[in-house]
Design an enzyme around this catalytic site. Structure first.
Site, short mmCIF file in Angstrom:
data_model
loop_
_atom_site.label_atom_id
_atom_site.label_comp_id
_atom_site.label_asym_id
_atom_site.label_seq_id
_atom_site.Cartn_x
_atom_site.Cartn_y
_atom_site.Cartn_z
N ALA A 60 0.81 -1.15 0.24
CA ALA A 60 -0.02 0.13 -0.13
C ALA A 60 0.95 1.42 0.14
O ALA A 60 0.36 2.34 -0.46
CB ALA A 60 -0.96 0.10 1.27
N GLU A 62 3.24 1.79 -1.57
CA GLU A 62 3.81 2.18 -3.06
C GLU A 62 2.64 2.59 -4.04
O GLU A 62 2.81 3.09 -5.12
CB GLU A 62 4.15 1.02 -3.67
CG GLU A 62 5.91 0.64 -3.51
CD GLU A 62 6.03 0.19 -2.00
OE1 GLU A 62 5.07 -0.57 -1.56
OE2 GLU A 62 6.88 0.48 -1.30
N ILE A 86 -3.44 -4.08 7.29
CA ILE A 86 -3.99 -4.73 8.52
C ILE A 86 -3.33 -4.40 9.77
O ILE A 86 -2.07 -4.77 9.61
CB ILE A 86 -4.20 -6.37 8.21
CG1 ILE A 86 -5.14 -6.58 7.27
CG2 ILE A 86 -4.80 -7.07 9.44
CD1 ILE A 86 -5.13 -8.02 6.46
N HIS A 92 3.58 0.32 12.56
CA HIS A 92 4.00 0.24 11.16
C HIS A 92 2.76 0.71 10.40
O HIS A 92 2.57 1.21 9.52
CB HIS A 92 4.24 -1.33 10.72
CG HIS A 92 4.84 -1.58 9.39
ND1 HIS A 92 6.02 -0.89 9.12
CD2 HIS A 92 4.54 -1.90 8.39
CE1 HIS A 92 6.38 -1.10 7.88
NE2 HIS A 92 5.47 -1.80 7.33
N1 INI Z 1 1.63 -3.16 3.05
C1 INI Z 1 0.35 -3.22 2.75
O1 INI Z 1 -0.26 -3.26 1.76
N2 INI Z 1 -0.50 -3.91 3.84
C2 INI Z 1 0.01 -4.14 5.07
O2 INI Z 1 -0.78 -4.49 5.98
C3 INI Z 1 1.37 -3.83 5.41
N3 INI Z 1 2.00 -3.89 6.67
O3 INI Z 1 1.22 -4.05 7.57
O4 INI Z 1 3.00 -4.18 6.76
C4 INI Z 1 2.29 -3.48 4.50
N4 INI Z 1 3.52 -3.12 4.46
C5 INI Z 1 4.38 -3.07 3.14
C6 INI Z 1 4.31 -1.71 2.75
O5 INI Z 1 3.24 -1.27 2.17
C7 INI Z 1 5.56 -1.37 1.85
O6 INI Z 1 5.42 -2.30 0.60
C8 INI Z 1 6.84 -1.78 2.30
O7 INI Z 1 7.12 -1.15 3.47
C9 INI Z 1 8.18 -1.37 1.24
O8 INI Z 1 8.07 -0.01 1.17
#
Ligand code: INI
Length: 157
Positions: A60, A62, A86, A92
């Site tokens: 999310a 990105e 979630i 985070h």
């Molecule tokens: N990305 C999500 O789409 N949903 C989530 O619940 C989530 N959690 O909880 O970590 C999540 N993390 C990844 C984030 O979106 C990035 O892709 C990552 O941090 C790299 O930039």
């Protein structure tokens, strides 16, 4: 004498359009259902040929960057962002959901292209499942109908 024009976007797509759908691979077991609900609703609510480009991003966080690139291309009548953030046991969740929601709103405001927020931000996997095609509907289908309404509305303004 008052002349009132009620301007409402209807929810059937009856003129050619191109729509971008961006889906996260993170939480794909939920987001795949949002994607199929979205595509199904677009198909059922269109009486003309509609081109849909489906783009996958890691998570999310990105979504805004890719939405920006697509909006700047001026090729899309609307962009639908689908994902699921979630809540876990650390902060985070707040960072990812804030960047995502603010970023998508900013892309929409700055580009003038409707960017639809089809991202679940939920406290549990159960809440996500409920909103991905079970008892609380399908956020992807809702996002599709919102996109159509905004395309039709934009064309009247
Ligand atoms: N990305 C999500 O789409 N949903 C989530 O619940 C989530 N959690 O909880 O970590 C999540 N993390 C990844 C984030 O979106 C990035 O892709 C990552 O941090 C790299 O930039």
């Amino acid at each position: 004498m008052l002349k009132i024009n009620n301007i409402v976007g209807h929810t059937i797509l009856d003129e050619a359009a191109k729509i971008g759908v961006i889906c996260t691979r993170f939480n794909s077991f939920i987001v795949d259902h949002l994607e199929s609900g979205c595509l199904d609703a677009l198909e059922r609510s269109s009486s003309v040929d509609v081109t849909v480009d489906v783009v996958k991003v890691p998570g999310a966080y990105e979504l805004p960057l890719v939405a920006k690139r697509m909006a700047e291309s001026k090729s899309y009548d609307a962009i639908i962002a689908l994902g699921a953030v979630i809540r876990g046991t650390t902060p985070h969740f707040e960072h990812v959901s804030n960047v995502c929601s603010r970023g998508l709103a900013s892309v929409s405001e700055n580009s003038g292209v409707p960017v639809i927020f089809g991202v679940l931000t939920v406290n549990s996997i159960e809440q996500a499942i409920e909103r991905a095609g079970t008892k609380a509907g399908n956020k992807g289908s809702e996002a599709a109908i919102t996109a159509i309404e905004m395309i039709n509305l934009s064309r009247q303004l």
